[in-house]
Write a protein that holds these residues in place. Structure first.
Motif, PDB file in Angstrom:
ATOM      1  N   VAL A 176      -2.013  15.832  -4.086  1.00 50.05           N
ATOM      2  CA  VAL A 176      -1.102  14.719  -4.359  1.00 50.05           C
ATOM      3  C   VAL A 176      -1.861  13.395  -4.279  1.00 50.05           C
ATOM      4  CG1 VAL A 176       0.948  15.952  -3.576  1.00 50.05           C
ATOM      5  CG2 VAL A 176      -0.378  14.596  -1.936  1.00 50.05           C
ATOM      6  N   PRO A 177      -1.366  12.357  -4.951  1.00 47.35           N
ATOM      7  CA  PRO A 177      -2.056  11.059  -4.941  1.00 47.35           C
ATOM      8  C   PRO A 177      -2.082  10.421  -3.557  1.00 47.35           C
ATOM      9  CG  PRO A 177      -0.516  11.210  -6.779  1.00 47.35           C
ATOM     10  CD  PRO A 177      -0.235  12.375  -5.889  1.00 47.35           C
ATOM     11  N   VAL A 178      -3.154   9.668  -3.308  1.00 50.90           N
ATOM     12  CA  VAL A 178      -3.341   8.954  -2.049  1.00 50.90           C
ATOM     13  C   VAL A 178      -3.430   7.460  -2.340  1.00 50.90           C
ATOM     14  CG1 VAL A 178      -4.844   8.588  -0.056  1.00 50.90           C
ATOM     15  CG2 VAL A 178      -4.531  10.897  -0.985  1.00 50.90           C
ATOM     16  N   ILE A 179      -2.627   6.666  -1.627  1.00 52.23           N
ATOM     17  CA  ILE A 179      -2.639   5.213  -1.769  1.00 52.23           C
ATOM     18  C   ILE A 179      -3.204   4.600  -0.497  1.00 52.23           C
ATOM     19  CG2 ILE A 179      -1.259   3.131  -2.161  1.00 52.23           C
ATOM     20  CD1 ILE A 179       0.920   4.952  -3.359  1.00 52.23           C
ATOM     21  N   ALA A 180      -4.176   3.706  -0.633  1.00 49.39           N
ATOM     22  CA  ALA A 180      -4.668   2.937   0.505  1.00 49.39           C
ATOM     23  C   ALA A 180      -3.871   1.648   0.599  1.00 49.39           C
ATOM     24  CB  ALA A 180      -6.149   2.630   0.344  1.00 49.39           C
ATOM     25  N   GLN A 181      -3.283   1.397   1.764  1.00 46.78           N
ATOM     26  CA  GLN A 181      -2.533   0.164   2.036  1.00 46.78           C
ATOM     27  C   GLN A 181      -3.423  -0.705   2.921  1.00 46.78           C
ATOM     28  OE1 GLN A 181       1.620   0.522   3.357  1.00 46.78           O
ATOM     29  NE2 GLN A 181       1.239  -1.067   4.877  1.00 46.78           N
ATOM     30  N   VAL A 182      -4.001  -1.761   2.349  1.00 45.46           N
ATOM     31  CA  VAL A 182      -5.087  -2.477   3.013  1.00 45.46           C
ATOM     32  C   VAL A 182      -4.671  -3.863   3.486  1.00 45.46           C
ATOM     33  CG1 VAL A 182      -7.505  -3.157   2.820  1.00 45.46           C
ATOM     34  CG2 VAL A 182      -6.646  -1.282   1.408  1.00 45.46           C
ATOM     35  N   HIS A 183      -4.919  -4.114   4.764  1.00 42.07           N
ATOM     36  CA  HIS A 183      -4.753  -5.455   5.308  1.00 42.07           C
ATOM     37  C   HIS A 183      -5.958  -5.752   6.186  1.00 42.07           C
ATOM     38  CE1 HIS A 183      -3.652  -3.248   8.902  1.00 42.07           C
ATOM     39  NE2 HIS A 183      -3.597  -4.387   9.600  1.00 42.07           N
ATOM     40  N   GLY A 184      -6.184  -7.011   6.468  1.00 41.19           N
ATOM     41  CA  GLY A 184      -7.327  -7.359   7.311  1.00 41.19           C
ATOM     42  C   GLY A 184      -8.639  -6.999   6.634  1.00 41.19           C
TER      43      GLY A 184
END
Length: 259
Positions: A98-106
């Motif tokens: 399944v697709p993987v999303i990176a949620q990036v902060h900092g």
């Protein structure tokens, strides 16, 4: 899964994995990498999951390898284990059905930047920063280079690798390292909206498409078309493709069997 290192929350087909070492900017200790790999293995067999989000707790996404841990061990066998574990983890992200999303902060630096580059999609806060700064400390980011050089153009990858400089989210977006940047206050909702859209699709179709994408990308043009033509022939005969096409023609919402 060690709750002290990694948290998992599932909601309507989306599994959110939170790196939970906030005091260390979620640096990838050997134990955290092993925990993340183990959880991805579990997700691969979980037919209820159709999308994965990887995020970080605290002030940043991920600051790369835990250099204090590595320096403290100080043995070749440990270094080898660390980098092999990291390489296997990144490959597991790519091979996940399944697709993987990176949620990036900092910050997303070194192996943290590698994690972003390995994800299928990435959305970042407009305040996020990215770098592969190993060259600054005498440890070239060679394994991050593998994912980075496949995510962006060669000269952009070399710019990051050779300078070690931090770049902002807009520059990362321009390079193709991330899909989009959004105001920091809107990051969670933007990722949730994208993840929900993906999770509304057939899991089996997502798996077919993701596997075919990475397989064909490394092939010469004619071979890529040959492989993907066969994929489409097989895909066309699946129950979800038959249902989806019938629903499209009938102007109704499809009911996926995920097969």
């Amino acid at each position: 899964m060690s709750q002290s290192l990694l948290d998992r929350h599932d909601h309507e087909g989306v599994a959110t994995l939170t790196l939970s070492r906030p005091d260390a900017y979620n640096s990838l200790s050997l134990e955290l990498m092993q925990a993340l790999h183990s959880e991805l293995d579990a997700i691969a067999d979980d037919t209820n999951v159709r999308c994965v989000v990887i995020r970080g707790a605290g002030k940043g996404f991920c600051a790369g390898h835990d250099l204090k841990q590595m320096l403290g061990e100080g043995e070749e066998a440990y270094y080898r284990c660390t980098f092999e574990t990291c390489s296997q983890l990144m490959q597991r992200i790519v091979s996940l059905p399944v697709p993987v999303i990176a949620q990036v902060h900092g910050v997303a630096t070194a192996a943290g930047c590698q994690l972003v580059a390995s994800a299928d999609l990435a959305i970042a806060a407009d305040t996020a920063r990215f770098a592969t700064p190993g060259v600054n400390i005498g440890l070239f980011c060679s394994t991050p280079m593998v994912a980075l050089s496949r995510a962006v153009q060669p000269k952009h990858a070399m710019e990051l690798l050779l300078t070690g400089d931090l770049i902002n989210a807009q520059r990362a977006c321009d390079m193709g390292l991330i899909n989009q940047q959004v105001p920091a206050a809107e990051l969670e909702q933007a990722v949730a909206t994208l993840a929900a859209k993906i999770a509304s699709k057939s899991r089996h179709t997502l798996q077919i498409g993701k596997q075919a994408f990475y397989r064909q990308r490394e092939l010469p043009l004619a071979e890529a078309y040959a492989v993907c033509s066969e994929v489409m022939v097989d895909n066309m005969q699946t129950p979800d493709a038959q249902e989806g096409i019938d629903a499209f023609i009938g102007k109704r919402t499809p009911h996926w069997q995920h097969r």
